[in-house]
Scaffold this active site. Structure first.
Site, PDB file in Angstrom:
ATOM      1  N   SER A 223      -4.469   6.815  -4.561  1.00  0.00           N
ATOM      2  CA  SER A 223      -3.353   7.824  -4.862  1.00  0.00           C
ATOM      3  C   SER A 223      -3.812   8.820  -5.578  1.00  0.00           C
ATOM      4  CB  SER A 223      -2.149   7.033  -5.372  1.00  0.00           C
ATOM      5  OG  SER A 223      -1.773   5.876  -4.608  1.00  0.00           O
TER       6      SER A 223
ATOM      7  N   LYS B 246      -3.416  12.214  -3.913  1.00  0.00           N
ATOM      8  CA  LYS B 246      -2.258  12.624  -3.671  1.00  0.00           C
ATOM      9  C   LYS B 246      -1.965  13.931  -4.506  1.00  0.00           C
ATOM     10  CE  LYS B 246       0.048   8.161  -2.440  1.00  0.00           C
ATOM     11  NZ  LYS B 246       0.645   7.068  -2.891  1.00  0.00           N
TER      12      LYS B 246
ATOM     13  N   TYR C   8      -3.137  10.755   6.421  1.00  0.00           N
ATOM     14  CA  TYR C   8      -2.714  10.033   5.162  1.00  0.00           C
ATOM     15  C   TYR C   8      -3.839   8.863   4.605  1.00  0.00           C
ATOM     16  CZ  TYR C   8      -0.419   7.021   1.425  1.00  0.00           C
ATOM     17  OH  TYR C   8      -0.145   6.335   0.476  1.00  0.00           O
TER      18      TYR C   8
ATOM     19  N   TYR D 203       4.145   5.545 -11.159  1.00  0.00           N
ATOM     20  CA  TYR D 203       5.168   4.819 -10.772  1.00  0.00           C
ATOM     21  C   TYR D 203       6.212   4.489 -11.799  1.00  0.00           C
ATOM     22  CZ  TYR D 203       1.608   5.736  -7.290  1.00  0.00           C
ATOM     23  OH  TYR D 203       0.622   6.161  -6.454  1.00  0.00           O
TER      24      TYR D 203
ATOM     25  N   VAL E 168      -4.973   2.833  -6.677  1.00  0.00           N
ATOM     26  CA  VAL E 168      -5.211   1.439  -6.681  1.00  0.00           C
ATOM     27  C   VAL E 168      -6.787   0.877  -6.418  1.00  0.00           C
ATOM     28  CG1 VAL E 168      -2.896   0.578  -5.525  1.00  0.00           C
ATOM     29  CG2 VAL E 168      -4.682   1.289  -3.960  1.00  0.00           C
TER      30      VAL E 168
END
Ligand code: DON
Length: 304
Positions: free
Chosen positions: A63, A66, A188, A240, A258
């Site tokens: 992530s 991102k 992705y 998050y 992760v």
């Protein structure tokens, strides 16, 4: 500031502590990593460059990528981006589907999977060769032409990507995905599979500490205002439903993955990358969080 001494001391303190975290086994290939790996690297604007432990071993940044896809999309479409994705913390896990129904397919922010999938769709609509062009962007940011996706990790995630497939199809049903969902997901999964080590990661993110300017070639990647906003999003949404905790305990913008990596940025000062693969129950690196909490406490360098 003696970063080297501070980092060495905290490394030696955190390394032996018991880590009750778990590897991210939902992507089979991520469970094949040595859970004992622990590396740190700092890059500062006044050219301190120091690393320790497994700081030269590559890992899956997941992530964290991102942030990079968001930066490229923001560069291309500017403020119109925020019509497709929000800027609010979700308070949910990274792969949650629940808010999309009431939010009409507009993801709360670009760092939850739903938001990053929409950003992938935007890049596909705007780039000639999305995978190659995104990789070229990442390589240019790092001045490192060796950085690459991991075929193995991407393929592994594709075999289990049912939730992301559900997210993409659900968002498409609201009209917030323009392209074919299989193409969006393929891109992705590839961007999540980017691999680099802590040294490469801290160097790459240094432009976010430098008002959006690459320190190597002085290229303005994002405007000062855009950079401020990316940092604000990392602070409020980068972890998050543990984002509040990270702001509370560490106090700088950051982003986790992760694969067990965390990158944190102190505007006008430094970028630091930490990697330890075992994750806490919120999906963030257990030792990475512990290390950074001690680091900003000992150095006194948080943004607050
Ligand atoms: O889509 C996924 O589930 C992964 N490729 C990325 C998730 C992730 O890294 C969440 N970070 N903490």
């Amino acid at each position: 500031m003696n970063f080297k001494e501070i980092i060495q001391e905290i490394y030696l303190k955190i390394k032996p502590i018991e880590d009750n975290g778990q590897l991210a086994s939902y992507i089979p290939e991520l469970a094949n990593v040595n859970p004992e790996n622990f590396g740190i690297h700092i890059s500062t604007l006044d050219r301190v460059d120091f690393g320790i432990g497994n700081c030269y071993d590559k890992f899956s940044i997941q992530s964290i990528a991102k942030v990079l896809s968001l930066c490229l999309a923001y560069r291309i479409v500017g403020e119109n981006l925020w019509e497709r994705v929000g800027v609010e913390p979700s308070g949910t896990s990274f792969n949650s589907l629940v808010q999309l129904e009431t939010d009409n397919g507009i993801p709360r922010n670009p760092f939850i999977n739903a938001g990053a999938i929409v950003i992938s769709d935007i890049l596909i609509s705007n780039l000639e060769n999305p995978k190659e062009d995104f990789l070229a962007f990442v390589r240019s940011l790092s001045s490192n032409s060796e950085l690459n996706y991991s075929r193995k990790i991407a393929a592994s995630e594709k075999t289990v990507g049912f939730r992301n497939t559900a997210l993409c199809n659900f968002i498409k049903s609201f009209g917030n995905i323009e392209n074919d969902p299989s193409e969006v997901l393929d891109f992705y999964f590839d961007l999540c599979s980017l691999e680099m080590n802590c040294k490469e990661l801290s160097a790459l993110f240094l432009f976010l500490a430098n008002d959006g300017k690459n320190i190597v070639d002085n290229n303005q990647i994002l405007t000062k205002s855009q950079t401020k906003r990316i940092n604000a999003l990392m602070l409020t949404c980068g972890f998050y439903d543990e984002s509040g905790d990270f702001a509370f305990k560490v106090g700088v913008p950051g982003k986790s993955g992760v694969g067990g990596g965390i990158v944190a940025v102190h505007p006008n000062q430094y970028s630091i990358a930490v990697w330890s693969p075992k994750l806490n129950e919120k999906g963030n690196s257990y030792k990475g969080m512990r290390f950074l909490e001690e680091f900003t406490t000992r150095s006194g360098l948080s943004i607050f």
